[in-house]
Design an enzyme around this catalytic site. Sequence first.
Site, mmCIF file in Angstrom:
data_model
loop_
_atom_site.group_PDB
_atom_site.id
_atom_site.type_symbol
_atom_site.label_atom_id
_atom_site.label_comp_id
_atom_site.label_asym_id
_atom_site.label_seq_id
_atom_site.Cartn_x
_atom_site.Cartn_y
_atom_site.Cartn_z
ATOM 1 N N CYS A 139 91.524 21.135 -18.598
ATOM 2 C CA CYS A 139 90.230 21.560 -19.158
ATOM 3 C C CYS A 139 89.099 20.940 -18.344
ATOM 4 O O CYS A 139 88.010 21.488 -18.273
ATOM 5 C CB CYS A 139 90.130 21.149 -20.617
ATOM 6 S SG CYS A 139 90.504 19.423 -20.885
ATOM 7 N N LYS A 157 101.682 21.211 -35.031
ATOM 8 C CA LYS A 157 102.270 22.358 -34.306
ATOM 9 C C LYS A 157 101.896 22.261 -32.829
ATOM 10 O O LYS A 157 100.732 22.381 -32.473
ATOM 11 C CB LYS A 157 101.755 23.697 -34.859
ATOM 12 C CG LYS A 157 102.538 24.850 -34.238
ATOM 13 C CD LYS A 157 101.772 26.148 -34.149
ATOM 14 C CE LYS A 157 101.233 26.472 -32.788
ATOM 15 N NZ LYS A 157 102.175 26.665 -31.681
ATOM 16 N N GLU A 166 87.109 30.608 -16.968
ATOM 17 C CA GLU A 166 88.087 29.526 -16.788
ATOM 18 C C GLU A 166 89.387 30.154 -16.288
ATOM 19 O O GLU A 166 90.106 30.804 -17.048
ATOM 20 C CB GLU A 166 88.316 28.810 -18.126
ATOM 21 C CG GLU A 166 89.158 27.562 -17.978
ATOM 22 C CD GLU A 166 89.500 26.896 -19.303
ATOM 23 O OE1 GLU A 166 89.841 27.600 -20.276
ATOM 24 O OE2 GLU A 166 89.443 25.654 -19.356
ATOM 25 N N GLU A 186 88.485 20.858 -29.267
ATOM 26 C CA GLU A 186 88.330 20.542 -27.841
ATOM 27 C C GLU A 186 88.764 21.776 -27.059
ATOM 28 O O GLU A 186 89.929 22.173 -27.126
ATOM 29 C CB GLU A 186 89.208 19.346 -27.460
ATOM 30 C CG GLU A 186 88.832 18.031 -28.115
ATOM 31 C CD GLU A 186 87.444 17.541 -27.747
ATOM 32 O OE1 GLU A 186 86.846 18.048 -26.785
ATOM 33 O OE2 GLU A 186 86.952 16.645 -28.441
#
Length: 496
Positions: A286, A177, A387, A252
């Site tokens: 990231c 997905k 973030e 991750e």
Amino acid sequence: MAQLLVKPELVIGGEHREASDGAIFEVRNPATNEILAKIPRATRDDVSAAIDGAESSFEKWSETPAPERAEVLYRVGESILREKNELAEILTLEEGKAFSESLAEVVEGYDTVMFIAAEGRRMWSYVSPSEQKEKICMVIRRPVGIIGIITPWNFPFSIPLWKIPPALMGGNTIVFKPASNTPLIAKMIVDLFERSGLPKGVLNFVTGPGHEVGEAILNNERVKMISFTGETKTGHRMAQVNSALLRKQVLELGGKNPIIVANDADLDCAIPAILYASFSNCGQKCTAGSRIIVEKGIHAKFVERFSKAVEVLRVGNGMQEGIQVGPLITEEARAKVESYVSIGKEEGATLLCGGSSYFDKERSRGHFYKPTVFDRVSNTMKIAQDEIFGPVASIIEAENMEQAIEIANDTRYGLSSAIYTRDLRSAFRSLAKIQTGIGYVNQGTTGAEIHLPFGGIKESGVGREAGEIAIENYTEKKAVFIDYSYAPRPWFFKEK
Ligand code: NDP
């Protein structure tokens, strides 16, 4: 709607089709806000059918010799190179990054596929002596089973290719997905495998929202492993379900990556590299270098040169020649950046450049935001801790290297870090002390090479991808003991 080379469909048990209830969602170009395609929104029944497909193809695929499985991957690799421009174009149209960056991502995908394909004739394990005579021990690899692969939109080509090839090489079957913002390039990946001879049902493809389609994969007990890349918050959710089901996982997650600029840094090298680390893919990495920790003695010089370089970055539609920074992925992402810029100002940081959207006719159609730099940031500020996932870099001054390392570690994340220095001792000391899964010296925080393990510690993730870990992730190790004595053995008690 532009004519696309890719057909948005689900792929379930080898059959290409719409959602069972006909539902769809739209995918848009973030640079222009134009609708690119209408995508099937899979139902729970579709997900269940995809898992059926993975289940019924498992036995045959897992028994296919690994070198034969590798042949499929080699053909995929060749097709990627042949079709790299078409792939990069869809990537830029859907994700927004500059075309040159998309091409580099496609090439990284090629490298990964070829690296993993070579495992078809390796996938080494070991043979060992036994404690008993005329007996031999070995460790063999077995597939894990059905793997649920759930991926984000910011590297929509390379991240699925960190996961799909090693999962296939391990003899597993897959339900994949992709992120709802980037399903087209994901479908191109699935088509590449199909055209390269992957048997029907081995790689199933479902599109639709994470909270429905992703959850349906996550909560299905027939799925034996989840390989996920995305936000830390979603990773926590995955970990909860995975631990309840006692299943394998690779997670991750996010990052807030420090780049230390020491007093002796070569700014001619550091500045272009930090620009790239902080602003390529519009800061939506990231591994983006979002906290630039600058030693006191070079702070003034760095600030002056860096902010000048940021101001001349070329921001626009990634399909145009010479563009360096594209748009943010969605209007919500742009609004999030805007709100963090307000927070930064309220927190007392000094805005050096950027700090607003674009208002010209062309860029105001898309989700563009000016590359932004804050100085005089304290590491306790929200802009230094959260973030932001956009084109915002914070400069934090440090008294000395010791304090710079303390600041670098004062975060919930631990993905990537970098240091610019000419002092090898200082570089090695910081590599040892900075708590991240990846460390660079005289390079920005980005630029992973696929034959090395990739991943973070702390809240940046669980496990690693790529490198020698790739095959480890997607195989179970079975210890085997073979007694060739054909002699009756007494009851076996050890004594020392
Ligand atoms: P999200 O976590 O929002 O989404 C990632 C994927 O998970 C998408 O496919 C999403 O579907 C799906 N999803 C969301 N919620 C659920 C759920 N409850 N159950 C199952 N699936 C779910 O991340 P983003 O796509 O926004 O990606 C950006 C994030 O990814 C950043 O935090 C970034 O740091 C991180 N990232 C980490 C990397 C690493 O290797 N450490 C590399 C690249 C990115 P949908 O799209 O439909 O919402």
